[in-house]
Scaffold this motif. Structure first.
Motif, PDB file in Angstrom:
ATOM      1  N   VAL A 196      38.552  20.717  78.275  1.00 12.47           N
ATOM      2  CA  VAL A 196      39.546  21.979  78.567  1.00 12.47           C
ATOM      3  C   VAL A 196      39.162  23.018  77.738  1.00 12.47           C
ATOM      4  N   ALA A 197      38.757  22.811  76.557  1.00  5.76           N
ATOM      5  CA  ALA A 197      38.360  24.090  75.732  1.00  5.76           C
ATOM      6  C   ALA A 197      37.121  24.864  76.543  1.00  5.76           C
ATOM      7  N   LEU A 198      36.121  23.918  77.025  1.00  6.30           N
ATOM      8  CA  LEU A 198      35.054  24.539  77.690  1.00  6.30           C
ATOM      9  C   LEU A 198      35.498  25.333  78.889  1.00  6.30           C
ATOM     10  N   ALA A 199      36.411  24.888  79.419  1.00  2.00           N
ATOM     11  CA  ALA A 199      36.825  25.647  80.802  1.00  2.00           C
ATOM     12  C   ALA A 199      37.626  26.682  80.429  1.00  2.00           C
ATOM     13  N   ARG A 200      38.356  26.798  79.318  1.00  2.00           N
ATOM     14  CA  ARG A 200      39.098  28.046  78.767  1.00  2.00           C
ATOM     15  C   ARG A 200      37.879  28.794  78.278  1.00  2.00           C
TER      16      ARG A 200
END
Length: 61
Positions: free
Chosen positions: A46-50
């Motif tokens: 999720v952090a990489l997508a954000r």
């Protein structure tokens, strides 16, 4: 949508790990560790997508 935002493919990683574990239920003694690893990997995905959204100027600041 994926052509414009390919970084959202990171959100498929946890889903695929959980789905990949289904055939091994009651067969693999390390299933708990597999699922725990997938659970721990979820916030990173999720952090990489954000991060990709923020770089593209689409995320909140």
């Amino acid at each position: 949508m994926i052509k414009r935002r390919p970084h959202l493919l990171w959100l498929l990683v946890p889903y695929l790990l959980f789905v990949a574990a289904l055939p091994f239920v009651n067969r693999v003694p390390f299933l708990l560790f597999w699922l725990l690893g997938a659970t721990v990997l979820t916030p990173f995905s999720v952090a990489l997508a954000r991060r990709g959204d923020r770089r593209a100027g689409r995320g909140t600041k």
